[in-house]
Design a protein around this motif. Structure first.
Motif, short mmCIF file in Angstrom:
data_model
loop_
_atom_site.label_atom_id
_atom_site.label_comp_id
_atom_site.label_asym_id
_atom_site.label_seq_id
_atom_site.Cartn_x
_atom_site.Cartn_y
_atom_site.Cartn_z
N SER A 154 0.70 -1.20 0.04
CA SER A 154 0.03 -0.02 0.04
C SER A 154 0.92 1.32 -0.01
O SER A 154 0.58 2.15 -0.87
N LEU A 155 1.98 1.21 0.90
CA LEU A 155 2.78 2.29 0.96
C LEU A 155 3.71 2.66 -0.42
O LEU A 155 3.78 3.84 -0.82
N ARG A 156 3.77 1.49 -1.11
CA ARG A 156 4.63 1.50 -2.36
C ARG A 156 3.56 2.38 -3.39
O ARG A 156 4.24 2.91 -4.29
N ASP A 157 2.40 1.80 -3.40
CA ASP A 157 1.44 2.57 -4.43
C ASP A 157 1.48 3.98 -3.90
O ASP A 157 1.29 4.78 -4.88
N GLN A 158 1.21 4.39 -2.70
CA GLN A 158 1.09 5.74 -2.32
C GLN A 158 2.35 6.36 -2.64
O GLN A 158 2.42 7.63 -3.18
#
Length: 697
Positions: free
Chosen positions: A233-237
């Motif tokens: 999720s943080l990678r996508d953000q």
């Protein structure tokens, strides 16, 4: 209807950069605007079998007469430019964004007591600061989710804000610290405004590194703790944040009113590109290829023509070209003078002022407030005063030094370089033009026949090191790359010195010795036997088909009178009499013929001169490419390369074990012998190579 194959760009001429392309009809009206991350890949799709295209696109490519493209720095810039041009030109074959819909933007209502950040589509309003537009709404939502962890600004609507203000408790975002909850008084208006300022500063590029670094750190921690779902999720953000804050040089502040004029040139012609920026956006682009005037300080001196500056720009000129200031003054005078006359004529015909209203409401002036150029033109003050009179207000003429305007100037220069290259390719690819060029060369040089095969050689080096030469071949006016040759200069250069005249002579001697050897070679054990006239064996036919078994009709050396005389001496020595020799000197591109006191001057607009220039530039490019490869190979070699029995794997193992060649030398025979695969004999050979005096053999 036009056949798409008739205007398809030549293979390899379309850049692989991001950009915007326009298909235009025979009246130069824009009928389709598109963007691409890779222009070459995207445009090739339009020229496939028409049966594979959807009906709308198939009709479009048959309606179009030609295609043009504009190179930009990123996909985001392409998106913004596409949006602007669709709004401006309203192309008939574009479906999206011809109505009032727009790309999504990130808006901040900075004039409210407690400003909010939100996703927005539509016309811009006062009191709201906008960032974008951006290609996808999800990128803005994900960025908001990430930024509110650092800058917990308000994101709720006015209705939600009032309801929780009445309830006296925050919403879910307030409970999880994703909002500073101004609705219940957790922060004062000034404290919330500080958060908004930091939020806007990040989006404007002010403190992006720290925020992105924090998110990347959280992603790494989550991965180390095996919390892969949160890490993903943080990678996508993180990807969304980087996409959202990407620099855009095609969007400026709303009051930017400027023209950017970029130039790319060679010795004969210059491509000029003008980007019209109005209301902070590029509203149009225009381009021309103009003939350069001969400089008054050009001299016919027969100077050396070798490419001694191996890292110089190929094809396009640079801002140091002494003809640019004069060229710019002439261009600006003619361009804005004609614009002002056209505007005055329109004003007289329809009444009112001379400004032109664009479809999206932006007003264009014939002369903008600011004109950005790569170099200041001659008589700058006089030109500025004249432009100010045309505009009726002060005009600034300057060179952009940094920031977005400098970035856009680089983009415009890239487009000018592409335009000049396309112009030259189009000229070279036309059969009638090539035939005319060969005929003009035949007449100018008093040749019996047209030079169907032309060869050209050039020398390249830097201060006498890595001296190499190129030999390029043109047949029927087109490059024949399979016949190109490269030479390392052996006799005329070495130990840091180089003689360009002797280097030319060496290349000519080696080339025509090869020709003589190939032409007279007879297969071993074959005396011809009882063959009939004209009959040859298979071996003889194969021997006679060698690429250099026949000479060129015209041989060109890059240089003036000294180079030509040296080459002619070699041809006389070898008995070559069926080759016309000329030298092409720089500056005026004059042709030096052996034995003539004065050079042959071709008209500056002649097809023959363009062919000679293309031939010389190709030899220059090929020589520079070989020089750079030779120089790079030399700089990466070490003394270990000379050790017999030491292959790449053991050489790499040796350096990996000790860290550097110097430490290998310090280790001595005993230390090297401890490395797997190294015995005493090989270790001693390594030490001998490393301790050998520099320059010894």
């Amino acid at each position: 209807m036009a056949d798409p194959a008739s205007y398809r760009p030549a293979p390899g001429t379309i850049p692989t950069s991001p950009g915007v392309y326009t298909f235009r009809d025979s009246d130069d009206r824009v009928i389709y605007v598109g963007k691409a991350k890779n222009l070459r890949s995207r445009l090739s799709n339009y020229f496939q079998d028409p049966g594979h295209l959807e009906p709308r696109i198939r009709t479009m490519v048959h309606t179009a007469d030609h295609v043009q493209w504009t190179v930009v720095a990123s996909e985001i810039e392409a998106l913004n430019l596409e949006y602007t041009w669709i709004k401006k030109f309203a192309p008939r074959f574009n479906v999206m964004y011809r109505d009032d819909k727009t790309y999504p933007m990130l808006a901040v209502s900075v004039k409210e007591r407690f400003p909010r950040a939100f996703l927005y589509r539509g016309p811009r309003k006062k009191g709201v600061r906008y960032f974008g537009p951006y290609p996808k709404a999800w990128a803005i939502r994900d960025t908001l989710e990430s930024l509110t962890r650092v800058f917990p600004v308000r994101t709720c609507t006015a209705g939600v804000y009032r309801r929780h203000e009445q309830l006296g408790r925050p919403c879910l975002l307030g409970y999880i610290d994703r909002c500073s909850a101004p609705c219940v008084g957790r922060v004062s208006p000034s404290e919330h405004m500080d958060l908004v300022d930091g939020f806007c500063s990040f989006l404007a590029g002010g403190n992006t590194d720290r925020v992105i670094r924090d998110v990347r750190g959280e992603m790494t921690d989550a991965a180390e703790n095996l919390d892969f779902e949160r890490a993903a999720s943080l990678r996508d953000q993180l990807g969304a944040m980087e996409k959202t804050v990407e620099k855009q040089s095609v969007v400026f502040s709303d009051d930017t009113d400027a023209d950017l004029v970029a130039v790319a040139s060679d010795e004969l012609e210059a491509a000029v590109q003008v980007f019209h920026v109005r209301g902070g956006r590029i509203r149009g682009q225009r381009g021309w290829v103009v003939e350069k005037k001969a400089s008054t300080d050009d001299s016919i001196d027969g100077g050396a023509g070798s490419a001694t500056g191996a890292d110089s720009a190929d094809g396009a000129g640079d801002a140091g070209d002494t003809t640019w200031p004069t060229l710019l003054e002439d261009f600006l005078t003619q361009f804005y003078g004609e614009n002002a006359e056209l505007a005055n004529a329109t004003e007289s015909a329809v009444g009112g002022n001379s400004r032109v209203s664009e479809p999206d409401g932006v007003t264009l002036e014939p002369v903008p407030r600011e004109i950005l150029v790569p170099v200041l033109p001659t008589n700058r003050d006089r030109l500025t005063d004249w432009l100010s009179v045309l505009r009726g207000a002060r005009v600034t003429l300057r060179v952009p030094q940094r920031g977005d305007k400098r970035s856009l100037m680089e983009t415009a220069t890239t487009n000018a370089t592409q335009a000049l290259r396309q112009h030259k390719i189009a000229r070279a690819g036309d059969l009638t033009t090539r035939s005319a060029a060969l005929q003009e060369l035949q007449e100018a040089l008093w040749m019996d026949d047209s030079p169907l095969r032309i060869e050209c050689t050039d020398i390249s080096h830097i201060q006498g090191t890595d001296v190499v030469a190129s030999l390029v071949v043109f047949e029927d006016g087109l490059p024949r790359k399979s016949d190109y040759r490269r030479y390392r200069i052996r006799e005329a250069a070495g130990d840091g010195h180089s003689d360009d005249v002797a280097s030319i002579a060496e290349v000519v001697r080696r080339r025509f010795k090869r020709h003589h050897r190939d032409r007279t070679a007879v297969p071993e054990g074959d005396d011809g036997g009882d063959l009939l006239d004209g009959e040859v064996t298979v071996e003889q036919a194969e021997a006679g088909s060698k690429k250099f078994a026949y000479p060129p009709q015209l041989f060109v050396v890059d240089g003036g009178k000294p180079q030509v005389n040296a080459a002619q001496e070699v041809l006389d020595e070898l008995g070559v009499t069926d080759v016309t020799l000329v030298g092409v000197a720089k500056r005026l591109e004059e042709l030096w013929v052996p034995g003539d006191e004065y050079p042959v001057i071709l008209p500056r607009n002649s097809q023959a001169l363009y062919l000679i220039q293309q031939l010389r530039d190709e030899a220059h490019r090929f020589a520079i490419t070989f020089h750079r490869a030779s120089r790079g190979k030399r700089m990466t070699r070490s003394a270990l390369d000379e050790v017999k029995g030491l292959g790449p794997k053991r050489r790499a193992e040796l350096v990996k074990t000790f860290g550097s060649v110097a430490k290998v030398r310090e280790a001595g025979v005993g230390g090297i012998s401890q490395v797997p695969g190294f015995g005493p004999a090989l270790a001693e050979a390594v030490i001998d190579a490393l301790t050998q005096p520099e320059g010894s053999v």
